[in-house]
Design an enzyme around this catalytic site. Structure first.
Site, PDB file in Angstrom:
ATOM      1  N   ASP A 283       0.817  -1.218   0.000  1.00 50.58           N
ATOM      2  CA  ASP A 283       0.000   0.000   0.000  1.00 50.58           C
ATOM      3  C   ASP A 283       0.852   1.270   0.000  1.00 50.58           C
ATOM      4  OD1 ASP A 283       0.989  -0.247   2.568  1.00 50.58           O
ATOM      5  OD2 ASP A 283      -0.759   0.683   3.475  1.00 50.58           O
TER       6      ASP A 283
ATOM      7  N   ASP B 262       3.183  -0.917   4.478  1.00 53.47           N
ATOM      8  CA  ASP B 262       3.001  -1.848   5.597  1.00 53.47           C
ATOM      9  C   ASP B 262       1.967  -2.930   5.310  1.00 53.47           C
ATOM     10  OD1 ASP B 262       0.872  -0.134   5.792  1.00 53.47           O
ATOM     11  OD2 ASP B 262       1.216   0.432   7.886  1.00 53.47           O
TER      12      ASP B 262
HETATM   13  C1  G16 Z   1      -4.399   0.809  10.094  1.00 56.51           C
HETATM   14  C2  G16 Z   1      -3.920   0.137  11.335  1.00 56.51           C
HETATM   15  C3  G16 Z   1      -4.338  -1.295  11.339  1.00 56.51           C
HETATM   16  C4  G16 Z   1      -5.820  -1.423  11.130  1.00 56.51           C
HETATM   17  C5  G16 Z   1      -6.217  -0.708   9.856  1.00 56.51           C
HETATM   18  C6  G16 Z   1      -7.716  -0.649   9.653  1.00 56.51           C
HETATM   19  O1  G16 Z   1      -3.717   0.307   9.003  1.00 56.51           O
HETATM   20  O2  G16 Z   1      -2.523   0.214  11.450  1.00 56.51           O
HETATM   21  O3  G16 Z   1      -3.945  -1.844  12.546  1.00 56.51           O
HETATM   22  O4  G16 Z   1      -6.216  -2.746  11.062  1.00 56.51           O
HETATM   23  O5  G16 Z   1      -5.774   0.619   9.905  1.00 56.51           O
HETATM   24  O6  G16 Z   1      -8.280   0.067  10.692  1.00 56.51           O
HETATM   25  P1  G16 Z   1      -9.786   0.495  10.678  1.00 56.51           P
HETATM   26  O7  G16 Z   1     -10.566  -0.778  10.528  1.00 56.51           O
HETATM   27  O8  G16 Z   1      -9.991   1.185  11.980  1.00 56.51           O
HETATM   28  O9  G16 Z   1      -9.998   1.385   9.471  1.00 56.51           O
HETATM   29  P2  G16 Z   1      -3.037   1.274   7.957  1.00 56.51           P
HETATM   30  O10 G16 Z   1      -2.409   0.361   6.948  1.00 56.51           O
HETATM   31  O11 G16 Z   1      -4.177   2.093   7.403  1.00 56.51           O
HETATM   32  O12 G16 Z   1      -2.078   2.082   8.747  1.00 56.51           O
END
Ligand code: G16
Length: 543
Positions: free
Chosen positions: A277, A281
């Protein structure tokens, strides 16, 4: 040191969400929005004074400007040294790696992850602590509290630094090292995996594609996959980071990486495909004709951990976020290792990793990682899969099929209703919460509810409690429905409905997940009155 103290007014909406502060670019560029948040970090994280800070971002629009702002504020706030990636780039896992390797006091990562970029897109900022991981809730709450009372910020009067030229610079009393963003991370990967086995696999006609989605992983993937591991040039597609990600969502899922998915189809499809992405990560893993759900990916990597040299003696435990399928729980039970269920958000894995209780962890939201850093890591997952494929000598589809035969299959899907009205979303969750006490023991769609609760987590290491982390409805056959509101969106609210059904019979493991999950989908829609309350008769994204 020449700096100026400027007066400012607080903003009321700077509480970090699941992963840092994410807002529209236009909001970050308005007045002192970014500066207030950064000053709140320096005001509360006093260990940064006289110490090292790591700084970088995913290269999205406003990244460069923001880096210059943070550098000058760091100098004015007494930071001794900043390590910043060339061009202002650092993937999130690389930032975590560099914080740990150079024992920095923390890091600021500029990213809105998989959200779209460009002047009309999103921006974000996140503080990571000295362990390299996202700041825990007590830290983000302290930063938020400070943003509500802030009255001034400090910034040095020095000119901008040439971000594209690596080298050592001076900003007032502060030293700035502009470093290659890839080298330290690539070295770390080489120490974990069996690079020779992967080289042999790639030299033997194994065909793969890695889609960097015009985001930060392009330079990392080209260096590691093509230069170090010998994959043919062109293996990495969309490898040049662009400020607007080429106008796409840098979100590695079946919807936003549809072109990559198409490359795995048909008899001429590639053997392996993966995408990452915006900030590097997340990961999506595909084989020829097969998509591996992130939940299955975690379980399969855990089951095969000993094929990876860094884990050849086994792993002490695993963890998954609550909505992630329970596939990994079955592996942990078979291996006799600990398994933890944490709230959504990588920050909740930090204490378990630091304490050595777990080595692998993952989330349904395309996140997988290990104890090598304190962030999820897209390229780590890709290399882990390549290492496992090389070690087992099987295709992705064979590995998955054998895994399901041994452990059973956890059919899984997530349905997202994005951009709904916040009031409607809150009303839906409230109504569900009110029904929870009556649900256990009742029949829904002919299935018996065995438990219904709002997930609460007590951290086993520091005892901190996180409540209201999502509604879980579990059935007597092991199926589950989970309802949660996303903590990463920037427009309205996003309702996530997570569906999971367990199938131990190998003869019934080849169904389409939407078909296998159809009874649960109907129950979820009826129970939460999704259509009536949101006006949507179908989810916008299914992953
Ligand atoms: C972030 C968090 C993750 C989480 C994801 C989705 O990911 O680091 O731990 O699972 O968001 O979160 P939500 O369901 O609250 O939207 P990233 O890759 O966006 O940093």
């Amino acid at each position: 040191m020449s700096f100026t103290t400027y007066s400012t007014q607080p903003f009321k909406d700077q509480r970090p969400g699941t992963s840092g502060l994410r807002k529209r670019v236009e909001i970050f560029r308005r007045g002192n929005y970014l500066k207030n948040f950064v000053q709140a970090v320096f005001d509360t994280q006093t260990e940064l004074v006289g110490n090292t800070l790591v700084l970088g971002g995913d290269g999205r629009f406003y990244n460069r400007e923001a880096i210059q702002i943070v550098l000058k504020m760091a100098a004015a706030n007494g930071v001794a040294r900043v390590l910043v990636g060339t061009g202002g780039l650092l993937s999130t896992p690389a930032a975590s790696c560099i914080i740990r390797k150079y024992t920095a006091a923390g890091g600021l990562i500029l990213s809105a992850s998989h959200n779209p970029g460009g002047p009309d897109g999103d921006f974000g900022i996140k503080f990571n602590t000295a362990n390299g991981g996202p700041a825990p809730e007590r830290v983000t709450e302290a930063i938020f509290a400070r943003t509500l009372e802030i009255s001034d910020y400090r910034s040095s009067n020095d000119p901008d630094l040439p971000l594209d030229t690596s080298g050592t610079y001076q900003l007032g009393d502060m030293r700035v090292d502009i470093i290659d963003p890839v080298t330290d991370y690539a070295q770390l990967m080489e120490g974990i995996f069996d690079f020779d086995a992967i080289r042999r696999l790639l030299a033997g006609g194994f065909r793969m594609r890695f889609d960097a989605m015009h985001a930060v992983t392009g330079p990392y993937a080209i260096r590691i996959l093509e230069k170090h591991l010998g994959a043919p040039p062109g293996t990495v597609i969309n490898g040049v980071p662009l400020e607007d990600f080429g106008g796409h969502h840098p979100d590695p899922n079946l919807v936003h990486a549809a072109d990559l998915v198409a490359m795995t189809q048909g008899t001429d499809g590639v053997d392996f495909a993966a995408a990452s992405d915006g900030d590097g990560d997340r990961n999506m893993v595909l084989g020829r004709g097969i998509f591996v759900t992130p939940s299955d990916s975690l379980a399969i990597l855990a089951a095969n951990a000993t094929l990876i040299p860094a884990h050849r003696h086994g792993i002490p435990g695993v963890a998954r976020s609550m909505p992630t399928s329970q596939a990994v729980d079955r592996v942990a039970a078979a291996l006799g290792i600990e398994c933890f269920e944490t709230p959504t958000g990588w920050k909740f894995f930090g204490n378990l990793l630091d304490a050595g209780r777990i080595a692998f962890c993952g989330e349904e939201s395309f996140g997988t990682g290990s104890d090598h850093v304190r962030e999820k890591d897209g390229l780590w997952a890709v290399l882990a899969w390549l290492n496992v494929i090389a070690g087992r000598g099987e295709s992705v589809a064979e590995i998955v099929a054998h895994h399901w035969q041994q452990y059973g299959r956890n059919y899984y899907a997530r349905h997202d209703y994005e951009g709904i009205k916040a009031k409607a979303a809150d009303g839906l969750m409230k109504a569900l919460r009110e029904r929870l006490p009556q649900l256990p023991g009742s029949l829904l769609g002919g299935m018996t509810v065995s438990y219904a609760d709002d997930f609460s987590y007590t951290d086993p290491i520091d005892g901190s409690i996180s409540e209201n982390q999502g509604i879980r409805i579990g059935f007597s056959d092991g199926s589950r429905i989970v309802f949660r509101l996303s903590g990463t969106g920037t427009v309205g609210a996003t309702l996530r409905v997570y569906l999971e059904a367990y199938e131990p019979d190998p003869g019934r493991q080849q169904e389409d997940p939407q078909t296998a999950l159809a009874p649960l989908i109907t129950i979820a829609n009826q129970l939460a009155e999704i259509t009536q309350r949101t006006g949507r008769d179908a989810p916008g994204v299914i992953t």
